[in-house]
Design a protein around this motif. Structure first.
Motif, short mmCIF file in Angstrom:
data_model
loop_
_atom_site.label_atom_id
_atom_site.label_comp_id
_atom_site.label_asym_id
_atom_site.label_seq_id
_atom_site.Cartn_x
_atom_site.Cartn_y
_atom_site.Cartn_z
N SER A 46 2.08 -7.43 3.09
CA SER A 46 0.66 -7.64 3.40
C SER A 46 -0.08 -7.92 2.11
CB SER A 46 0.08 -6.37 4.05
OG SER A 46 -1.33 -6.43 4.08
N THR A 47 -1.07 -8.80 2.18
CA THR A 47 -2.02 -8.96 1.07
C THR A 47 -3.37 -8.38 1.48
OG1 THR A 47 -0.92 -10.92 0.23
CG2 THR A 47 -3.24 -10.67 -0.36
N THR A 84 -4.63 -6.81 4.40
CA THR A 84 -4.82 -5.54 5.09
C THR A 84 -4.58 -4.36 4.14
OG1 THR A 84 -3.94 -6.70 7.03
CG2 THR A 84 -4.23 -4.31 7.22
N ARG A 107 1.75 -0.09 8.65
CA ARG A 107 2.18 -1.43 9.11
C ARG A 107 3.69 -1.38 9.30
NH1 ARG A 107 0.61 -7.38 7.21
NH2 ARG A 107 -1.20 -6.73 8.39
N PRO A 138 -2.02 -14.99 6.53
CA PRO A 138 -2.00 -16.04 5.53
C PRO A 138 -1.97 -17.43 6.20
CG PRO A 138 0.18 -15.03 5.74
CD PRO A 138 -0.73 -14.24 6.61
#
Ligand code: CP
Length: 313
Positions: free
Chosen positions: A57-58, A60, A109, A266
């Motif tokens: 993830s970036t 979140t 996640r 993304p």
């Protein structure tokens, strides 16, 4: 005024319209906090949040970390690849150990649908679903709805098209749950293999030609092809996908002048969205990311038992 009675946030399908609006209103107040000179509030001082990401993830992961810091919580970031999951420890045992260290909130996640609910049933700590397989991504759904409401002033009656890989999309499921509950008119668009008719049972329309919605929709939300979840080919090739469902420049020129162009990220430039279209003035893709911070502050605050908007420290 109803109350927030949830220690966890697992799915937007679990929330009433009043609870969805409470989360959106709380996020709006927290967005205001983020625009002040002093951006921090003491709401979660003394609480500990663990950001536990078993999938990459970036947006979140970073925004949950920032949200917790803005609320004055202590934050630990855990990556699966650097945890004892790699030595065979189960998700349940990992989480019980985090709780033994007095974690108050675990943001999870995970690639498996239902993983957040699995932990929520077993732990006292608040569990916040940051995306579980193809099930739900509730804070993404909230930030998408927040952005539509902020930009267009309403949700009820809005025409919202969600285009792409609906079958494998947790973002689509969270959007569908919130938007239909708040009275939007939702159309899912994509090939029959990725948008099966069975989705109609959720109170949405299904379209297999983007031309059916392109000139009338108020919002177009593009989704990435989720190659990591697909176990076979669902369309002949990316070229064909772009020609049939991509938001090309030619298609963008036919959108309403005030249509919102959205994407959870993304983005794959040149596939689901043309690169220039992603950067044009109707695109709110980066505003969605900014709004995600306020939404995640609101969710952490409400699940930790907060009510009303706290003042700055
Ligand atoms: N939209 C979204 O969930 O992005 P990340 O995977 O970067 O968190």
């Amino acid at each position: 005024m109803s109350h927030w009675n949830h220690k966890d946030l697992l799915a937007l399908g679990d929330l009433t319209a009043e609870e969805l609006l409470m989360a959106l209103d709380t996020a709006r107040a927290f967005k205001g906090v983020g625009e002040r000179a002093l951006k921090k509030v003491p709401a979660l001082r003394g609480k500990t949040m663990v950001n536990f990401f078993v999938e990459p993830s970036t947006r979140t992961r970073t925004s949950f970390e920032l949200a917790a810091m803005r609320l004055s919580a202590d934050v630990i970031n855990m990556e699966a690849t650097a945890s004892s999951l790699t030595k065979g420890e189960s998700l349940k045992d990992t989480a019980l150990n985090l709780e033994a260290l007095h974690s108050d909130i675990i943001v999870l996640r995970h690639c498996s649908a239902g993983s957040s609910e699995f932990l929520a049933r077993r732990l006292q700590a608040s569990i916040i679903n940051a995306g579980d397989g193809a099930h739900e991504h509730p804070t993404q759904g909230l930030l998408d709805v927040f952005t539509m409401r902020e930009k267009l002033g309403r949700i009820e009656g809005l025409k919202v098209a969600i285009v792409g890989d609906i079958l494998f999309s947790r973002v689509a499921r969270s959007n569908i749950a919130a938007l239909t509950r708040l009275g939007a008119d939702v159309t899912l668009v994509g090939p029959t293999t990725l948008v099966p008719e069975v989705f109609k049972k959720f109170g949405v329309r299904v379209a297999h030609h983007i031309d059916e919605i392109i000139e009338t929709t108020d919002v177009i939300n593009l989704l990435r092809i989720q190659h990591e979840r697909q176990r076979k080919e669902y369309f002949p090739g990316l070229g064909e996908y772009v020609s049939l469902f991509g938001l090309t420049k030619a298609r963008a020129a036919r959108l309403k002048p005030d249509c919102l162009i959205m994407h959870p990220g993304p983005i794959n430039r040149g596939v689901e969205i043309d690169s220039d279209v992603a950067d044009e003035s109707r695109s709110v893709i980066l505003e969605q990311v900014t709004n995600g911070l306020a939404v995640r502050m609101a969710v952490l605050y409400l699940c930790a038992g907060g009510s009303g908007i706290p003042t700055t420290s």
